[in-house]
Design an enzyme around this catalytic site. Sequence first.
Site, short mmCIF file in Angstrom:
data_model
loop_
_atom_site.label_atom_id
_atom_site.label_comp_id
_atom_site.label_asym_id
_atom_site.label_seq_id
_atom_site.Cartn_x
_atom_site.Cartn_y
_atom_site.Cartn_z
N ASP A 30 -18.16 16.01 -1.31
CA ASP A 30 -17.87 15.69 -2.72
C ASP A 30 -18.81 16.53 -3.59
OD1 ASP A 30 -16.32 13.03 -4.09
OD2 ASP A 30 -17.77 14.09 -5.37
N LYS A 35 -23.17 10.54 -5.60
CA LYS A 35 -22.26 9.81 -4.72
C LYS A 35 -22.57 10.12 -3.26
CE LYS A 35 -17.98 9.56 -6.38
NZ LYS A 35 -16.65 10.08 -6.71
N LEU A 150 -3.16 2.61 0.97
CA LEU A 150 -4.15 1.52 0.99
C LEU A 150 -4.22 0.78 -0.34
CD1 LEU A 150 -7.00 2.29 -0.65
CD2 LEU A 150 -7.36 3.69 1.35
N GLU A 152 -6.68 -1.50 -2.83
CA GLU A 152 -8.07 -1.84 -3.08
C GLU A 152 -8.27 -3.30 -2.67
OE1 GLU A 152 -9.66 -0.65 -6.86
OE2 GLU A 152 -8.64 1.27 -6.77
N ASN A 210 5.08 2.93 -5.01
CA ASN A 210 4.35 2.35 -6.15
C ASN A 210 5.29 2.01 -7.31
OD1 ASN A 210 1.95 2.27 -4.85
ND2 ASN A 210 0.92 3.86 -6.05
N ALA A 254 4.17 -13.56 -11.48
CA ALA A 254 4.19 -13.26 -12.91
C ALA A 254 2.82 -13.57 -13.51
CB ALA A 254 5.26 -14.11 -13.59
N GLY A 259 -2.34 -3.42 -13.24
CA GLY A 259 -3.25 -2.40 -13.78
C GLY A 259 -3.82 -1.62 -12.62
N CYS A 262 -3.79 3.12 -9.99
CA CYS A 262 -2.61 3.68 -9.31
C CYS A 262 -1.28 3.36 -9.98
CB CYS A 262 -2.60 3.21 -7.86
SG CYS A 262 -4.11 3.65 -6.99
N LYS A 325 -7.83 -6.63 -10.34
CA LYS A 325 -7.35 -7.64 -9.38
C LYS A 325 -8.58 -8.16 -8.64
CE LYS A 325 -6.31 -4.77 -5.36
NZ LYS A 325 -5.28 -4.37 -4.42
C1 UGA Z 1 -1.42 -0.01 -5.10
C2 UGA Z 1 -0.41 -0.16 -3.97
O1 UGA Z 1 -0.19 -1.55 -3.71
C3 UGA Z 1 -0.93 0.52 -2.70
O2 UGA Z 1 0.03 0.43 -1.66
C4 UGA Z 1 -1.21 1.98 -3.02
O3 UGA Z 1 -1.74 2.67 -1.89
C5 UGA Z 1 -2.23 2.06 -4.15
O4 UGA Z 1 -1.72 1.39 -5.31
C6 UGA Z 1 -2.47 3.51 -4.46
O5 UGA Z 1 -1.56 4.18 -4.93
O6 UGA Z 1 -3.55 4.02 -4.12
P1 UGA Z 1 -3.72 -1.25 -5.73
O7 UGA Z 1 -3.73 -0.42 -6.97
O8 UGA Z 1 -4.96 -1.38 -4.91
O9 UGA Z 1 -2.60 -0.70 -4.70
O10 UGA Z 1 -3.30 -2.72 -6.17
P2 UGA Z 1 -2.07 -3.72 -5.94
O11 UGA Z 1 -2.45 -4.72 -4.93
O12 UGA Z 1 -0.81 -2.99 -5.75
O13 UGA Z 1 -2.04 -4.45 -7.36
C7 UGA Z 1 -1.77 -3.70 -8.54
C8 UGA Z 1 -1.74 -4.58 -9.75
O14 UGA Z 1 -0.57 -5.41 -9.72
C9 UGA Z 1 -2.91 -5.52 -9.91
O15 UGA Z 1 -3.34 -5.50 -11.26
C10 UGA Z 1 -2.34 -6.89 -9.54
O16 UGA Z 1 -3.01 -7.94 -10.19
C11 UGA Z 1 -0.92 -6.74 -10.05
N1 UGA Z 1 0.05 -7.64 -9.39
C12 UGA Z 1 0.27 -7.56 -8.06
C13 UGA Z 1 0.75 -8.57 -10.15
O17 UGA Z 1 0.57 -8.66 -11.37
N2 UGA Z 1 1.66 -9.38 -9.54
C14 UGA Z 1 1.89 -9.31 -8.21
O18 UGA Z 1 2.74 -10.09 -7.72
C15 UGA Z 1 1.19 -8.39 -7.45
#
Ligand code: UGA
Length: 435
Positions: A30, A35, A150, A152, A210, A254, A259, A262, A325
């Site tokens: 990096d 870091k 993946l 987070e 996504n 809901a 956010g 990603c 989250k």
């Molecule tokens: C997301 C994807 O789920 C991963 O598969 C992907 O690899 C990653 O982006 C990426 O592109 O690197 P992530 O951003 O870690 O992963 O989070 P998610 O678990 O997808 O949640 C995203 C947002 O959706 C959070 O703010 C969560 O609170 C919200 N969410 C999730 C809802 O509002 N309702 C739900 O039912 C599920």
Amino acid sequence: MKISVIGCGYLGAVHAAAMAKLGHDVVGIDVDAGKIAQLSDGRPPFFEPGLPEILSSALASGRLRFSTDIAEVAGSRVHFVAVGTPQRDGSNAADMTYVDSAVDALLPHLAPGDIVVGKSTVPVGSAARLAGVIDESGSGAVLAWNPEFLREGFAVLDTMSPDRLVYGVASGDDTAVAALNEVYATAIAAGTPVVVTDFATAELVKVAANAFLATKISFINAMAEIAEVTGADVTQLADALGFDNRIGRRFLNAGVGFGGGCLPKDIRAFTARAEELGRGESVAFLKEVDQINLRRRQRVVDLTVHALGSVVNEKKVAVLGLAFKPHSDDVRDSPALDVAVQLRGLGANVIATDPQAIENSRARHPQIAYSADIAETLRDADAVVLVTEWPEFAGIDPVWAAGLVRNPTIIDGRNKLDAAAWRAAGWTYHGLGRP
Ligand code: UGA
């Protein structure tokens, strides 16, 4: 196998540690010396459950090291490019600067037979372009595209035991497939499906996944909007829908919406790329998905203002949650932090708490008051807003909390609380899309 990982942010640091844990010999590169120093010391620069443990054990095994010197990739057979592709300033498109520089920096150190493996989320068409760059360099290396899925909070688990592996390779490139099969031998032996495809499909799998997840969340949030004007309960609706296996219950929660680093930027970059390709109409619905999502943040703010009797100035609002989250300290495009900032902007005396994300939030928004203590956050509050569903918040005893606040009104922005129990404890409870 000897592996290099270029970019030690969220994706790269987890990938490097996980690959070393699986028995590979890994160097993580990096440009950020701070870091690299932290990672070399076994201290991840961000919160991710399980990462400190695998980082320490991989460092102790001698199979993992970190460096700022790109020349140290020499001798590795597979080079993973795991740098970020943030939203470009003033545009919806992805910023490819870091990916392009990583590939350029790699070129002088590549040897014949090396495989450069893209993991970053990129606009479709990027891999074909980068394969051309590598080809023209005369290094004898080839490109493959291996998107990362993946989440987070579950990054270590998702990297060690992915749902699927996707390899985008040039037509007939068996060497890249064989090398990646060797890298992921443990997951493949455990039955992980492997999809071998072309570059464009591999790139699209990632953005389409996504986009689908974002659409699913906005779909249920749109139903919440309808529930709000009809008296229906969106949480029961989601349960009932979810029993249909074709629909499934996951990602139908809901609330204040999605956010993070990603989903929001990926749907915007996908829209921008589709427009460049002359197919904007194919994913025009993603703009609606984005709008529904942003409206939900506004809804939480409006409900709070209403709960305060429309006089916000100097009222104390306790905000439970800042991370986008739970199990994360990431506040990039966080709906929770956004709600706190908006309420502060309206003149409320906002005090916010989060088990992990206070430091990152304070760095961006010092105008908000923060407390690591839930009781202190709740004390004398005129309204309470739950915006990140950490177990610590979902488990709050409503009777205990009622004894702390000035006015027992709660806006449950994640529909995580037992509305009946909170009401029985004297609270005025507002969910999203729930009576
Ligand atoms: C997301 C994807 O789920 C991963 O598969 C992907 O690899 C990653 O982006 C990426 O592109 O690197 P992530 O951003 O870690 O992963 O989070 P998610 O678990 O997808 O949640 C995203 C947002 O959706 C959070 O703010 C969560 O609170 C919200 N969410 C999730 C809802 O509002 N309702 C739900 O039912 C599920």
